[in-house]
Design a protein around this motif. Structure first.
Motif, PDB file in Angstrom:
ATOM      1  N   GLU A 439       0.840  -1.211   0.000  1.00  0.00           N
ATOM      2  CA  GLU A 439       0.000   0.000   0.000  1.00  0.00           C
ATOM      3  C   GLU A 439       0.865   1.248   0.000  1.00  0.00           C
ATOM      4  N   GLY A 440       1.927   1.230   0.790  1.00  0.00           N
ATOM      5  CA  GLY A 440       2.816   2.389   0.814  1.00  0.00           C
ATOM      6  C   GLY A 440       3.514   2.588  -0.515  1.00  0.00           C
ATOM      7  N   ALA A 441       3.920   1.499  -1.159  1.00  0.00           N
ATOM      8  CA  ALA A 441       4.633   1.606  -2.427  1.00  0.00           C
ATOM      9  C   ALA A 441       3.733   2.034  -3.569  1.00  0.00           C
ATOM     10  N   SER A 442       2.456   1.643  -3.505  1.00  0.00           N
ATOM     11  CA  SER A 442       1.547   1.927  -4.623  1.00  0.00           C
ATOM     12  C   SER A 442       0.659   3.139  -4.390  1.00  0.00           C
ATOM     13  N   GLY A 443       0.509   3.531  -3.127  1.00  0.00           N
ATOM     14  CA  GLY A 443      -0.380   4.653  -2.829  1.00  0.00           C
ATOM     15  C   GLY A 443      -1.841   4.294  -2.867  1.00  0.00           C
ATOM     16  N   THR A 444      -2.163   3.002  -2.819  1.00  0.00           N
ATOM     17  CA  THR A 444      -3.555   2.566  -2.841  1.00  0.00           C
ATOM     18  C   THR A 444      -3.656   1.212  -2.154  1.00  0.00           C
ATOM     19  N   ASP A 445      -4.879   0.793  -1.855  1.00  0.00           N
ATOM     20  CA  ASP A 445      -5.032  -0.543  -1.292  1.00  0.00           C
ATOM     21  C   ASP A 445      -5.270  -1.545  -2.414  1.00  0.00           C
ATOM     22  N   ARG A 446      -5.352  -2.812  -2.045  1.00  0.00           N
ATOM     23  CA  ARG A 446      -5.444  -3.857  -3.061  1.00  0.00           C
ATOM     24  C   ARG A 446      -6.730  -3.731  -3.858  1.00  0.00           C
ATOM     25  N   MET A 447      -7.818  -3.380  -3.210  1.00  0.00           N
ATOM     26  CA  MET A 447      -9.082  -3.255  -3.920  1.00  0.00           C
ATOM     27  C   MET A 447      -9.027  -2.082  -4.900  1.00  0.00           C
ATOM     28  N   GLY A 448      -8.374  -1.001  -4.481  1.00  0.00           N
ATOM     29  CA  GLY A 448      -8.238   0.141  -5.381  1.00  0.00           C
ATOM     30  C   GLY A 448      -7.445  -0.204  -6.626  1.00  0.00           C
ATOM     31  N   LEU A 449      -6.348  -0.972  -6.432  1.00  0.00           N
ATOM     32  CA  LEU A 449      -5.548  -1.386  -7.579  1.00  0.00           C
ATOM     33  C   LEU A 449      -6.343  -2.341  -8.468  1.00  0.00           C
ATOM     34  N   ALA A 450      -7.129  -3.215  -7.857  1.00  0.00           N
ATOM     35  CA  ALA A 450      -7.964  -4.130  -8.635  1.00  0.00           C
ATOM     36  C   ALA A 450      -8.980  -3.356  -9.471  1.00  0.00           C
ATOM     37  N   LEU A 451      -9.541  -2.288  -8.901  1.00  0.00           N
ATOM     38  CA  LEU A 451     -10.487  -1.477  -9.665  1.00  0.00           C
ATOM     39  C   LEU A 451      -9.785  -0.713 -10.783  1.00  0.00           C
ATOM     40  N   ASP A 452      -8.492  -0.375 -10.573  1.00  0.00           N
ATOM     41  CA  ASP A 452      -7.728   0.240 -11.653  1.00  0.00           C
ATOM     42  C   ASP A 452      -7.613  -0.723 -12.842  1.00  0.00           C
ATOM     43  N   THR A 453      -7.373  -2.002 -12.548  1.00  0.00           N
ATOM     44  CA  THR A 453      -7.284  -2.982 -13.644  1.00  0.00           C
ATOM     45  C   THR A 453      -8.625  -3.103 -14.365  1.00  0.00           C
ATOM     46  N   VAL A 454      -9.704  -3.050 -13.620  1.00  0.00           N
ATOM     47  CA  VAL A 454     -11.034  -3.136 -14.233  1.00  0.00           C
ATOM     48  C   VAL A 454     -11.275  -1.933 -15.135  1.00  0.00           C
ATOM     49  N   ARG A 455     -10.938  -0.739 -14.620  1.00  0.00           N
ATOM     50  CA  ARG A 455     -11.166   0.475 -15.408  1.00  0.00           C
ATOM     51  C   ARG A 455     -10.391   0.439 -16.717  1.00  0.00           C
ATOM     52  N   THR A 456      -9.116   0.071 -16.647  1.00  0.00           N
ATOM     53  CA  THR A 456      -8.306   0.048 -17.867  1.00  0.00           C
ATOM     54  C   THR A 456      -8.743  -1.076 -18.794  1.00  0.00           C
ATOM     55  N   SER A 457      -9.216  -2.174 -18.245  1.00  0.00           N
ATOM     56  CA  SER A 457      -9.734  -3.246 -19.090  1.00  0.00           C
ATOM     57  C   SER A 457     -10.946  -2.762 -19.874  1.00  0.00           C
ATOM     58  N   GLY A 458     -11.838  -2.045 -19.194  1.00  0.00           N
ATOM     59  CA  GLY A 458     -13.017  -1.513 -19.870  1.00  0.00           C
ATOM     60  C   GLY A 458     -12.655  -0.511 -20.945  1.00  0.00           C
ATOM     61  N   ARG A 459     -11.691   0.377 -20.640  1.00  0.00           N
ATOM     62  CA  ARG A 459     -11.285   1.377 -21.629  1.00  0.00           C
ATOM     63  C   ARG A 459     -10.581   0.742 -22.815  1.00  0.00           C
ATOM     64  N   ALA A 460     -10.000  -0.423 -22.602  1.00  0.00           N
ATOM     65  CA  ALA A 460      -9.347  -1.134 -23.697  1.00  0.00           C
ATOM     66  C   ALA A 460     -10.341  -1.927 -24.534  1.00  0.00           C
ATOM     67  N   GLY A 461     -11.634  -1.836 -24.198  1.00  0.00           N
ATOM     68  CA  GLY A 461     -12.645  -2.562 -24.959  1.00  0.00           C
ATOM     69  C   GLY A 461     -12.847  -3.990 -24.519  1.00  0.00           C
ATOM     70  N   GLU A 462     -12.258  -4.351 -23.381  1.00  0.00           N
ATOM     71  CA  GLU A 462     -12.388  -5.725 -22.871  1.00  0.00           C
ATOM     72  C   GLU A 462     -13.447  -5.758 -21.765  1.00  0.00           C
TER      73      GLU A 462
END
Length: 994
Positions: A439-462
């Motif tokens: 969390e300290g290294a990424s500036g977010t918690d695991r769920m936040g990072l997981a939602l980042d992957t979801v957001r970018t997946s959606g923007r990529a058309g997946e």
């Protein structure tokens, strides 16, 4: 042997001719794309280098970029390489490239020194970047008073291309049309195994009409001999035995042949394989030079001078001497501020020969230099985080790789590369449990990072991948965290709607709203309500929409959620249009657009801008619609969003508005951007719009456009509706009534639009066709055919009336739009014409409705077409003066528009009904000769109808005269031709070709 710009080519005459031909096509104003394939070392780069030399001789703008073997980590690397090299070069194009980049910040961010705010990531970032690239290439290639330089863009080694570059290649290959751009890509065909990501891209692109493939084949024996003779220069002649051995071992591979010849000339034994052969060259170097080559192999194909000097671990004098030695042996070649390997095969051989520990230590050295120390690249330098992640992973430094992957994901998002962002975030998720304090290294918690992957997946058309991830997050989320649970369900509802899972989408949206309390006000609840409202737009079984929308708007305003408020206003506006004839809804869309722009919600702003212009258009405010569409299109083009989904729709709407308003010169200019040679449904949808003016003008381009669209129209309801409808009109103008009916019937069978208001226009076109068939059947006395046409007409008018009366879900339709009402009136009038009734009142109503309340404006073409039928009805009912007035106004409009088929129909009507008196006569054709010399013009018209088998009553109807007058004309004809009856007169007319 071919020589171009100092480049000697052997056995590549046909391949170079294909490439220079593509460059010629680009220079002439037709974009060209060429994919050059061949085995590694066969000579692709040499061939393309000859092309670039020839292009520079022609004063072209030449941009060359290379992909690197870094997996999916560096988005748009070859594009950035090409732009950076050209803008920093000394060539004539450098200043133009710098100026073009200066006006496009989204492209400047790609460069190594590119800058951009941390929040520059956009939900339409990739589409903006693609639009900016297209605009830059078009600008550089445009012919001006000061400049006439077509563009040659070369992307090398596409087998290593990142996913975003592959998407960009596909986009440019599809949309480049009139830009003076030649795009050349090279790739190793021997690397394209069955699961290689470039393989389906190449297969898809080679089906496009603008894309050609050039395969660089191995040398034959004679070509190998010529090649070796060239390598020998003025030295000793190459013996036949040497040629035979080299050709047999190299199998015609140019790079391998050169290395074999070089090794043989030293007198050493030839190694067994290519890798050993290449390594034997390295082994001839000093220890220091070998160290430099090994370091360079870890750095990649392109090597920064400063980094390689530091990583080599030698003092400044020693490393300088080692680099000179390596360059003199042609293992590394100076390029910009660093070096490249003479061939990628050489780097691959050296890298593969490294011991595991040696390779790990070198990657660790590069990771340390990229991540820390006074000589490290500044944090945020374009690509530094991705490079750091790459080297750290290879060095097994997981904490550094984790932090760098998160930074690289954010950088990729900022650059408009959602595919690479997803890969970086996903890698970071995989490392989450393997690193301390993630969390300290990424500036977010695991769920936040997981939602980042979801957001970018959606923007990529997946979307389906995003849905799968969200379903798993639902299982992992803390049930007590209702805000998180609502966010997950809200996003899941959006993605489910994108893949047409409407029922589950509404269920998820409802659950997201239910999880959040009404008090205190939460922006998450406003967002959930906005999503839920959009699902209710299409299915509102319990009439919830008004209450949901009211609460959602109030909550969005209370929490400052401008994006949610803007989206809600668009949804509310569309909803109100289906329930009430609300004149103020146009301003609702305008307010939504302004709010979305204020909140930086580009997708919502585009959606609102489209509905704002569309609502004005539907209400007959053509001037307002023109201004709104022009403004919206200018904004989308300035933002680089002209090729986004709503950007394309807005451009098509603008075309349609100009077509409707009678500004066909502008419509044709806009329609020229709609490609004819289409291969995918979205392109065919855009192409079909151009048929509106082309069919109305009788353009010969119609047939070709329909040929390209035809294989695709069954795949999409909208394409089916537009293309078949206009193909039916084209058939009608060409007298193919049965063909027109077939197009109409296919639309009714295959398009869902036939269950809604668009069916009204299709019905009117079908009724036109059946009315023509009924008239001919009636003239021939074929009562069965007349009854069949009437039955088909009854079905069509029933469909039109049903669509006008109620929506698909059975509610009374309160708003049809001015054009919809006009088409319904035309359908009714055509149904009466089918029965042989020319109702003046009905056709006068049709004319009035198509004017949209402006006697001199409205839907100009359809007003003219309606006046044609009104003039016909007036003539049929004996009011020749009124018919002539309507006819003259229709002719004037058709002439101004260039509507050739309508003008021909009007002239036919004018001749038959004698409506053209008082018009300036056309040059008189040569008078009739032979047996018809004594017949008057009217008698020749009557004789033509006699030859068709018409009786006196039918002749009278066709020529708007009484049956008695028709009888008199027939008697005069028989007397003048000296024949005994109608049969002989008809035979004579047919024999003389009347």
């Amino acid at each position: 042997m071919t020589e171009r710009g100092g480049w000697v080519l052997i056995g590549r005459t046909a391949e170079l001719a294909e490439l220079t031909g593509a460059l010629d096509r680009a220079a002439a104003g037709g974009a060209a794309v060429v994919l050059v394939s061949g085995d590694a070392g066969v000579g692709k780069t040499h061939l393309v280098s000859a092309l670039t030399a020839a292009a520079r001789e022609r004063d072209c703008t030449v941009l060359v970029g290379q992909c690197a073997e870094l997996g999916e980590s560096m988005p748009y690397l070859p594009l950035a390489d090409a732009l950076w090299t050209a803008s920093r070069g000394t060539g004539p194009e450098a200043a133009d490239v710098r100026a073009a980049l200066e006006s496009r910040p989204v492209l400047r961010r790609l460069l190594p020194d590119g800058e951009g705010p941390p929040d520059a990531a956009s939900e339409l970032g990739q589409q903006q970047l693609f639009g900016a690239v297209l605009g830059l290439l078009g600008e550089l290639g445009a012919r001006t008073e000061e400049r006439d330089r077509p563009v040659l863009l070369v992307l090398e080694d596409l087998h290593w291309a990142d996913r975003s570059t592959r998407h960009l290649l596909t986009f440019l290959s599809r949309v480049l049309s009139r830009e003076r751009v030649c795009l050349v890509g090279t790739y190793r065909s021997d690397d394209l195994h069955r699961r290689h990501p470039l393989r389906p891209v190449v297969a898809e692109l080679l089906r496009l009409p603008t894309v050609t493939g050039v395969e660089v084949r191995p040398f034959g024996p004679a070509e190998t001999a010529e090649y070796l003779a060239g390598l020998a220069g003025g030295g000793a002649a190459v013996t036949a035995g040497t040629v035979e051995r080299v050709h047999r071992r190299s199998e015609g591979n140019a790079f391998y042949a050169a290395e074999l010849y070089s090794a043989e000339s030293t007198g050493d034994d030839l190694p067994a394989g290519l890798a050993d052969l290449l390594l034997s060259r390295v082994e001839r170097l000093s220890e220091g030079a070998q160290r430099v080559v090994r370091v360079a192999a870890v750095a990649g194909r392109r090597i920064d001078d400063e980094l390689v000097r530091r990583a080599a671990g030698l003092d400044e004098a020693a490393v300088g001497e080692a680099l000179r030695e390596v360059v003199s042996h042609q293992l590394l070649v100076p390029a910009g501020t660093g070096y490249t390997f003479r061939h990628a095969l050489l780097r691959e051989a050296v890298y593969a020969d490294l011991l595991p520990g040696e390779r790990t230590r070198l990657h660790a050295d590069f990771a340390r230099m990229l991540g820390a120390g006074p000589g490290a690249p500044p944090d945020g330098r374009r690509g530094s985080a991705a490079e750091l992640a790459h080297h750290s992973l290879a060095a097994h430094d997981l904490p550094t790789a984790f932090a760098a992957s998160v930074r690289a994901g954010r950088e990729a998002e900022r650059l408009g590369a959602p595919d690479e962002a997803f890969e970086h975030y996903d890698r970071a998720l995989e490392l989450w449990e393997a690193v301390p304090d993630p969390e300290g290294a990424s500036g977010t918690d695991r769920m936040g990072l997981a939602l980042d992957t979801v957001r970018t997946s959606g923007r990529a058309g997946e979307q389906r991948r995003a849905i799968s991830r969200l379903r798993r997050l639902l299982e992992l989320a803390d049930p007590a965290d209702v805000v998180l649970g609502a966010r997950i369900r809200d996003r899941l509802a959006e993605y489910l709607a994108d893949v047409d899972e409407d029922d589950e989408s509404q269920e998820m949206a409802r659950a997201a709203v239910a999880m959040l309390p009404q008090d205190p006000p939460l922006p998450e609840r406003a967002a959930a309500l906005s999503t839920y409202a959009r699902t209710l737009l299409y299915r509102d079984d319990h009439g919830e929409m008004p209450a949901v929308a009211e609460e959602a708007v109030e909550l969005a305003r209370a929490t400052g959620a401008t994006g949610a408020e803007a989206s809600l206003l668009v949804t509310l506006g569309v909803y109100r249009e289906t329930r009430e004839a609300d004149p103020d809804v146009v301003e609702v869309f305008a307010r939504a657009r302004d709010l979305a722009l204020e909140g930086g919600r580009q997708v919502v702003a585009l959606r609102a801008a489209f509905h704002h212009a569309r609502a004005k258009f539907d209400r007959g405010d053509l001037a307002g619609a023109t201004a709104a569409a022009d403004e919206a299109v200018k904004w989308t083009m300035d933002a680089g969003l002209g090729w986004s989904t709503y950007g394309i729709v807005l451009r098509c709407l603008r075309y349609l508005i100009h077509y409707t308003a009678g500004d066909w010169a502008e419509a044709d200019r806009l329609g020229a951007e709609f490609g004819v040679r289409v291969a995918r449904t979205p392109e065919a949808q855009v192409s079909a719009y151009a048929l509106f003016t082309e069919v109305a003008q009788g353009s010969p381009a119609v047939e070709e456009r329909l040929r390209w669209i035809a294989p695709l129209w069954a795949r999409d309801a909208f394409l089916n509706y537009v293309a078949h409808g206009l193909a039916a009109e084209h058939a009608l103008w060409n007298g193919d009534f049965a063909g027109a009916i077939e197009h109409v019937e296919r639309t009714l069978r295959e398009s869902v639009y036939t269950q809604e208001s668009p069916v009204i226009r299709i019905a009117a076109v079908g009724l036109w066709a059946h009315a023509e068939l009924a008239a001919r059947a009636r003239a021939a006395g074929d009562e069965e055919a007349v009854r069949a046409a009437a039955e088909a007409g009854d079905d069509l008018i029933r469909r039109a009336r049903a669509a006008a009366a109620a929506t698909l879900d059975g509610r009374p339709r309160v708003w049809l739009g001015v054009e919809g009402r006009a088409w319904l009136a035309r359908a009714e009038a055509e149904r009466r014409r089918l029965d042989g009734v020319y109702d003046v009142g009905q056709w006068r109503e049709v004319v009035g409705l198509f004017t949209y309340g402006d006697p001199d404006g409205g839907f100009v073409y359809e007003v003219a077409r309606s006046r044609w039928r009104l003039a016909e009805a007036l003539a049929e009912n004996g009011d020749r003066d009124a018919a002539a007035e309507e006819w003259r106004r229709a002719v004037a409009a058709a002439e101004r528009l260039g509507a050739a088929p309508l003008l021909a129909a009007l002239r036919d009507l004018g001749a038959r009904a004698r409506l053209d008196a008082g018009r300036a006569p056309s040059p008189a054709p040569a008078g009739p000769s032979g047996p018809f010399a004594t017949l008057t013009a009217r008698e020749r018209e009557v004789l033509k109808l006699v030859a068709e088998g018409r009786n006196n009553r039918e002749i009278a109807a066709a020529l708007f005269i009484s049956p008695k007058t028709a009888s008199v004309h027939v008697s005069n004809i028989l007397a003048k031709l000296n024949v005994s009856g109608r049969t002989q007169a008809a035979a004579l007319a047919l024999r003389e070709g009347l």
